[in-house]
Design a protein around this motif. Structure first.
Motif, PDB file in Angstrom:
ATOM      1  N   ILE A  74       0.805  -1.228   0.000  1.00 19.61           N
ATOM      2  CA  ILE A  74       0.000   0.000   0.000  1.00 19.61           C
ATOM      3  C   ILE A  74       0.831   1.269   0.000  1.00 19.61           C
ATOM      4  CG2 ILE A  74      -1.999  -1.102   1.077  1.00 19.61           C
ATOM      5  CD1 ILE A  74      -1.083   0.338   3.725  1.00 19.61           C
ATOM      6  N   ALA A  75       2.114   1.161   0.379  1.00 23.72           N
ATOM      7  CA  ALA A  75       2.918   2.383   0.448  1.00 23.72           C
ATOM      8  C   ALA A  75       4.392   2.048   0.589  1.00 23.72           C
ATOM      9  CB  ALA A  75       2.481   3.246   1.627  1.00 23.72           C
ATOM     10  N   GLU A  76       5.214   3.052   0.310  1.00 21.41           N
ATOM     11  CA  GLU A  76       6.634   2.991   0.611  1.00 21.41           C
ATOM     12  C   GLU A  76       6.964   4.262   1.382  1.00 21.41           C
ATOM     13  OE1 GLU A  76      10.931   2.193  -1.499  1.00 21.41           O
ATOM     14  OE2 GLU A  76       9.360   3.123  -2.681  1.00 21.41           O
ATOM     15  N   LEU A  77       7.640   4.095   2.513  1.00 26.40           N
ATOM     16  CA  LEU A  77       7.998   5.213   3.370  1.00 26.40           C
ATOM     17  C   LEU A  77       9.512   5.332   3.447  1.00 26.40           C
ATOM     18  CD1 LEU A  77       5.613   4.499   6.398  1.00 26.40           C
ATOM     19  CD2 LEU A  77       5.112   5.770   4.315  1.00 26.40           C
ATOM     20  N   SER A  78       9.977   6.519   3.777  1.00 28.79           N
ATOM     21  CA  SER A  78      11.405   6.704   4.022  1.00 28.79           C
ATOM     22  C   SER A  78      11.570   7.572   5.258  1.00 28.79           C
ATOM     23  CB  SER A  78      12.106   7.349   2.829  1.00 28.79           C
ATOM     24  OG  SER A  78      11.742   8.698   2.719  1.00 28.79           O
ATOM     25  N   HIS A  79      12.767   7.501   5.837  1.00 28.12           N
ATOM     26  CA  HIS A  79      13.057   8.317   7.015  1.00 28.12           C
ATOM     27  C   HIS A  79      14.414   8.969   6.831  1.00 28.12           C
ATOM     28  CE1 HIS A  79      14.124   9.383  11.132  1.00 28.12           C
ATOM     29  NE2 HIS A  79      12.821   9.464  11.328  1.00 28.12           N
ATOM     30  N   ASP A  80      14.403  10.269   6.563  1.00 31.74           N
ATOM     31  CA  ASP A  80      15.631  11.051   6.472  1.00 31.74           C
ATOM     32  C   ASP A  80      15.620  11.993   7.677  1.00 31.74           C
ATOM     33  OD1 ASP A  80      16.529   9.908   4.012  1.00 31.74           O
ATOM     34  OD2 ASP A  80      15.107  11.172   2.946  1.00 31.74           O
ATOM     35  N   ASP A  81      15.189  13.220   7.468  1.00 29.17           N
ATOM     36  CA  ASP A  81      15.027  14.167   8.574  1.00 29.17           C
ATOM     37  C   ASP A  81      13.715  13.900   9.305  1.00 29.17           C
ATOM     38  OD1 ASP A  81      17.413  15.411   7.901  1.00 29.17           O
ATOM     39  OD2 ASP A  81      16.418  16.800   6.531  1.00 29.17           O
ATOM     40  N   GLY A  82      12.812  13.242   8.649  1.00 29.78           N
ATOM     41  CA  GLY A  82      11.511  12.890   9.197  1.00 29.78           C
ATOM     42  C   GLY A  82      10.880  11.850   8.296  1.00 29.78           C
ATOM     43  N   TRP A  83       9.736  11.339   8.669  1.00 37.51           N
ATOM     44  CA  TRP A  83       9.052  10.325   7.877  1.00 37.51           C
ATOM     45  C   TRP A  83       8.385  10.959   6.672  1.00 37.51           C
ATOM     46  CZ3 TRP A  83       9.884   5.378   8.334  1.00 37.51           C
ATOM     47  CH2 TRP A  83      10.345   4.868   9.543  1.00 37.51           C
ATOM     48  N   LYS A  84       8.466  10.268   5.513  1.00 34.46           N
ATOM     49  CA  LYS A  84       7.817  10.715   4.280  1.00 34.46           C
ATOM     50  C   LYS A  84       7.201   9.501   3.588  1.00 34.46           C
ATOM     51  CE  LYS A  84      11.385  14.122   3.441  1.00 34.46           C
ATOM     52  NZ  LYS A  84      12.555  14.423   2.646  1.00 34.46           N
ATOM     53  N   GLN A  85       6.060   9.714   2.952  1.00 32.36           N
ATOM     54  CA  GLN A  85       5.473   8.672   2.124  1.00 32.36           C
ATOM     55  C   GLN A  85       5.933   8.907   0.699  1.00 32.36           C
ATOM     56  OE1 GLN A  85       1.221   8.103   2.423  1.00 32.36           O
ATOM     57  NE2 GLN A  85       1.197   6.705   0.688  1.00 32.36           N
ATOM     58  N   LEU A  86       6.596   7.892   0.116  1.00 31.15           N
ATOM     59  CA  LEU A  86       7.147   8.013  -1.230  1.00 31.15           C
ATOM     60  C   LEU A  86       6.194   7.546  -2.316  1.00 31.15           C
ATOM     61  CD1 LEU A  86      10.726   6.642  -0.501  1.00 31.15           C
ATOM     62  CD2 LEU A  86       9.980   9.033  -0.570  1.00 31.15           C
ATOM     63  N   SER A  87       5.360   6.554  -1.994  1.00 33.12           N
ATOM     64  CA  SER A  87       4.462   6.018  -3.021  1.00 33.12           C
ATOM     65  C   SER A  87       3.228   5.424  -2.371  1.00 33.12           C
ATOM     66  CB  SER A  87       5.171   4.951  -3.862  1.00 33.12           C
ATOM     67  OG  SER A  87       5.460   3.823  -3.065  1.00 33.12           O
ATOM     68  N   GLY A  88       2.270   5.118  -3.218  1.00 34.12           N
ATOM     69  CA  GLY A  88       1.008   4.537  -2.756  1.00 34.12           C
ATOM     70  C   GLY A  88      -0.043   5.617  -2.542  1.00 34.12           C
ATOM     71  N   GLU A  89      -1.283   5.162  -2.376  1.00 35.95           N
ATOM     72  CA  GLU A  89      -2.371   6.090  -2.091  1.00 35.95           C
ATOM     73  C   GLU A  89      -2.094   6.764  -0.755  1.00 35.95           C
ATOM     74  OE1 GLU A  89      -7.151   5.809  -1.360  1.00 35.95           O
ATOM     75  OE2 GLU A  89      -6.251   4.491  -2.874  1.00 35.95           O
ATOM     76  N   LYS A  90      -2.307   8.063  -0.686  1.00 35.77           N
ATOM     77  CA  LYS A  90      -1.981   8.822   0.531  1.00 35.77           C
ATOM     78  C   LYS A  90      -2.659   8.200   1.749  1.00 35.77           C
ATOM     79  CE  LYS A  90      -1.917  13.475   2.444  1.00 35.77           C
ATOM     80  NZ  LYS A  90      -0.622  13.369   3.050  1.00 35.77           N
ATOM     81  N   LEU A  91      -1.833   7.895   2.754  1.00 38.54           N
ATOM     82  CA  LEU A  91      -2.340   7.325   4.001  1.00 38.54           C
ATOM     83  C   LEU A  91      -2.954   8.436   4.852  1.00 38.54           C
ATOM     84  CD1 LEU A  91       0.803   5.167   4.864  1.00 38.54           C
ATOM     85  CD2 LEU A  91      -1.378   4.316   4.004  1.00 38.54           C
ATOM     86  N   SER A  92      -3.984   8.070   5.625  1.00 37.75           N
ATOM     87  CA  SER A  92      -4.539   9.046   6.555  1.00 37.75           C
ATOM     88  C   SER A  92      -3.470   9.394   7.589  1.00 37.75           C
ATOM     89  CB  SER A  92      -5.769   8.477   7.260  1.00 37.75           C
ATOM     90  OG  SER A  92      -5.376   7.444   8.155  1.00 37.75           O
ATOM     91  N   LYS A  93      -3.611  10.544   8.214  1.00 33.79           N
ATOM     92  CA  LYS A  93      -2.643  10.973   9.220  1.00 33.79           C
ATOM     93  C   LYS A  93      -2.515   9.931  10.324  1.00 33.79           C
ATOM     94  CE  LYS A  93      -1.621  14.581  12.544  1.00 33.79           C
ATOM     95  NZ  LYS A  93      -2.085  15.752  13.248  1.00 33.79           N
ATOM     96  N   GLU A  94      -3.632   9.389  10.792  1.00 33.77           N
ATOM     97  CA  GLU A  94      -3.624   8.397  11.866  1.00 33.77           C
ATOM     98  C   GLU A  94      -2.917   7.113  11.446  1.00 33.77           C
ATOM     99  OE1 GLU A  94      -6.527   9.862  10.761  1.00 33.77           O
ATOM    100  OE2 GLU A  94      -6.661  11.370  12.357  1.00 33.77           O
ATOM    101  N   ARG A  95      -3.189   6.637  10.223  1.00 34.21           N
ATOM    102  CA  ARG A  95      -2.577   5.403   9.733  1.00 34.21           C
ATOM    103  C   ARG A  95      -1.072   5.603   9.532  1.00 34.21           C
ATOM    104  NH1 ARG A  95      -4.112   2.186  11.161  1.00 34.21           N
ATOM    105  NH2 ARG A  95      -6.187   2.517  10.483  1.00 34.21           N
ATOM    106  N   PHE A  96      -0.697   6.744   8.941  1.00 38.86           N
ATOM    107  CA  PHE A  96       0.705   7.075   8.709  1.00 38.86           C
ATOM    108  C   PHE A  96       1.467   7.091  10.043  1.00 38.86           C
ATOM    109  CE2 PHE A  96       4.054  10.342   8.249  1.00 38.86           C
ATOM    110  CZ  PHE A  96       4.779   9.787   7.205  1.00 38.86           C
ATOM    111  N   GLU A  97       0.927   7.789  11.044  1.00 36.01           N
ATOM    112  CA  GLU A  97       1.580   7.869  12.351  1.00 36.01           C
ATOM    113  C   GLU A  97       1.666   6.503  13.018  1.00 36.01           C
ATOM    114  OE1 GLU A  97      -0.530  10.890  14.517  1.00 36.01           O
ATOM    115  OE2 GLU A  97       0.415  12.506  13.363  1.00 36.01           O
ATOM    116  N   SER A  98       0.628   5.704  12.895  1.00 41.46           N
ATOM    117  CA  SER A  98       0.614   4.370  13.490  1.00 41.46           C
ATOM    118  C   SER A  98       1.710   3.493  12.880  1.00 41.46           C
ATOM    119  CB  SER A  98      -0.751   3.713  13.296  1.00 41.46           C
ATOM    120  OG  SER A  98      -0.732   2.386  13.758  1.00 41.46           O
ATOM    121  N   ILE A  99       1.826   3.512  11.559  1.00 39.00           N
ATOM    122  CA  ILE A  99       2.852   2.710  10.877  1.00 39.00           C
ATOM    123  C   ILE A  99       4.243   3.186  11.275  1.00 39.00           C
ATOM    124  CG2 ILE A  99       3.854   2.180   8.618  1.00 39.00           C
ATOM    125  CD1 ILE A  99       0.913   2.255   7.535  1.00 39.00           C
TER     126      ILE A  99
END
Length: 75
Positions: free
Chosen positions: A41-66
């Motif tokens: 559903i997504a690809e995330l990265s962590h540099d200075d902070g968390w970013k979603q690189l691909s996939g359908e935009k996650l809700s704020k709650e789902r993004f924070e939970s992951i």
């Protein structure tokens, strides 16, 4: 594949609105693939902070939970 090049993954489950979902996070260097119920559903990265690189935009709650699950896995 050399041991240091192997992908590392871990599962977790979470109940949302009474429905249990199974997730798997797969780490590839500083990127994290996120599967939900067997579907990427997504690809995330962590540099200075968390970013979603691909996939359908996650809700704020789902993004924070992951992101929290990823961080707690490595603590």
């Amino acid at each position: 594949m050399k041991p240091e090049e192997e992908l590392h993954s871990f599962p977790y489950s979470e109940t949302v609105d009474g429905v249990e979902h199974n997730y798997r996070i797969t780490q590839n260097m500083d990127r994290y693939g996120v599967e939900k119920d067997g579907v990427v559903i997504a690809e995330l990265s962590h540099d200075d902070g968390w970013k979603q690189l691909s996939g359908e935009k996650l809700s704020k709650e789902r993004f924070e939970s992951i992101c929290n699950h990823i961080e707690s896995h490595f603590d």
